[in-house]
Design a protein around this motif. Structure first.
Motif, mmCIF file in Angstrom:
data_model
loop_
_atom_site.group_PDB
_atom_site.id
_atom_site.type_symbol
_atom_site.label_atom_id
_atom_site.label_comp_id
_atom_site.label_asym_id
_atom_site.label_seq_id
_atom_site.Cartn_x
_atom_site.Cartn_y
_atom_site.Cartn_z
ATOM 1 N N TYR A 36 60.798 30.812 20.075
ATOM 2 C CA TYR A 36 60.702 29.608 19.248
ATOM 3 C C TYR A 36 60.924 29.952 17.775
ATOM 4 C CZ TYR A 36 58.861 26.357 22.783
ATOM 5 O OH TYR A 36 58.709 25.533 23.859
ATOM 6 N N GLU A 37 60.329 31.036 17.324
ATOM 7 C CA GLU A 37 60.447 31.448 15.926
ATOM 8 C C GLU A 37 61.896 31.810 15.577
ATOM 9 O OE1 GLU A 37 59.047 32.204 12.032
ATOM 10 O OE2 GLU A 37 58.237 31.061 13.707
ATOM 11 N N TRP A 38 62.558 32.539 16.459
ATOM 12 C CA TRP A 38 63.966 32.886 16.217
ATOM 13 C C TRP A 38 64.823 31.629 16.107
ATOM 14 C CZ3 TRP A 38 64.583 36.994 20.666
ATOM 15 C CH2 TRP A 38 63.832 38.126 20.356
ATOM 16 N N ILE A 39 64.599 30.690 17.004
ATOM 17 C CA ILE A 39 65.369 29.442 16.998
ATOM 18 C C ILE A 39 65.093 28.661 15.727
ATOM 19 C CG2 ILE A 39 65.644 27.207 18.135
ATOM 20 C CD1 ILE A 39 64.991 28.800 20.791
ATOM 21 N N ARG A 40 63.840 28.577 15.337
ATOM 22 C CA ARG A 40 63.465 27.855 14.116
ATOM 23 C C ARG A 40 64.145 28.467 12.899
ATOM 24 N NH1 ARG A 40 60.506 28.222 9.830
ATOM 25 N NH2 ARG A 40 59.619 30.238 10.367
ATOM 26 N N LYS A 41 64.147 29.793 12.821
ATOM 27 C CA LYS A 41 64.746 30.458 11.661
ATOM 28 C C LYS A 41 66.251 30.263 11.612
ATOM 29 C CE LYS A 41 61.098 33.733 10.802
ATOM 30 N NZ LYS A 41 60.648 35.126 10.795
ATOM 31 N N VAL A 42 66.901 30.302 12.759
ATOM 32 C CA VAL A 42 68.346 30.072 12.786
ATOM 33 C C VAL A 42 68.652 28.634 12.386
ATOM 34 C CG1 VAL A 42 70.339 29.846 14.321
ATOM 35 C CG2 VAL A 42 68.969 31.912 14.363
ATOM 36 N N GLN A 44 66.862 26.749 10.473
ATOM 37 C CA GLN A 44 66.503 26.550 9.072
ATOM 38 C C GLN A 44 67.431 27.312 8.117
ATOM 39 O OE1 GLN A 44 62.422 27.445 8.203
ATOM 40 N NE2 GLN A 44 62.576 26.802 6.088
ATOM 41 N N PHE A 45 67.744 28.570 8.469
ATOM 42 C CA PHE A 45 68.474 29.434 7.545
ATOM 43 C C PHE A 45 69.895 29.784 8.000
ATOM 44 C CE2 PHE A 45 63.927 30.664 7.123
ATOM 45 C CZ PHE A 45 63.731 30.205 5.832
ATOM 46 N N GLY A 46 70.205 29.537 9.247
ATOM 47 C CA GLY A 46 71.517 29.875 9.781
ATOM 48 C C GLY A 46 71.530 31.259 10.410
ATOM 49 N N ILE A 47 72.615 31.594 11.062
ATOM 50 C CA ILE A 47 72.753 32.873 11.764
ATOM 51 C C ILE A 47 72.654 34.033 10.783
ATOM 52 C CG2 ILE A 47 74.419 34.309 13.017
ATOM 53 C CD1 ILE A 47 75.300 31.823 14.485
ATOM 54 N N GLU A 48 73.027 33.815 9.544
ATOM 55 C CA GLU A 48 72.996 34.872 8.537
ATOM 56 C C GLU A 48 71.582 35.428 8.333
ATOM 57 O OE1 GLU A 48 74.141 31.662 7.724
ATOM 58 O OE2 GLU A 48 76.149 32.176 8.393
ATOM 59 N N TYR A 49 70.567 34.666 8.745
ATOM 60 C CA TYR A 49 69.190 35.124 8.576
ATOM 61 C C TYR A 49 68.961 36.474 9.254
ATOM 62 C CZ TYR A 49 64.182 35.512 8.984
ATOM 63 O OH TYR A 49 62.899 35.984 8.920
ATOM 64 N N PHE A 50 69.537 36.639 10.439
ATOM 65 C CA PHE A 50 69.356 37.888 11.182
ATOM 66 C C PHE A 50 70.301 38.906 10.630
ATOM 67 C CE2 PHE A 50 68.021 34.782 14.492
ATOM 68 C CZ PHE A 50 66.691 35.130 14.509
#
Length: 50
Positions: A36-42, A44-50
């Motif tokens: 859930y957290e990974w999905i939320r961050k993507v 919110q911030f896009g794939i570039e977050y990772f």
């Protein structure tokens, strides 16, 4: 920790409607909160977050 590639693969499976239980089992993720957290961050911030 999980690699960027694994995280993105798990998120891709989520968007392809694989289902949380299958995804966490497939990738060895201990709990659904992590996914859930990974999905939320993507989202919110896009794939570039990772």
């Amino acid at each position: 920790m999980f690699s960027k590639e694994l995280k993105l693969a798990a998120i891709k499976d989520y968007y392809n409607d694989l289902g949380f239980t299958k995804i966490i089992n497939k990738y060895g993720i201990k709990g659904s909160a992590t996914l859930y957290e990974w999905i939320r961050k993507v989202e919110q911030f896009g794939i570039e977050y990772f």
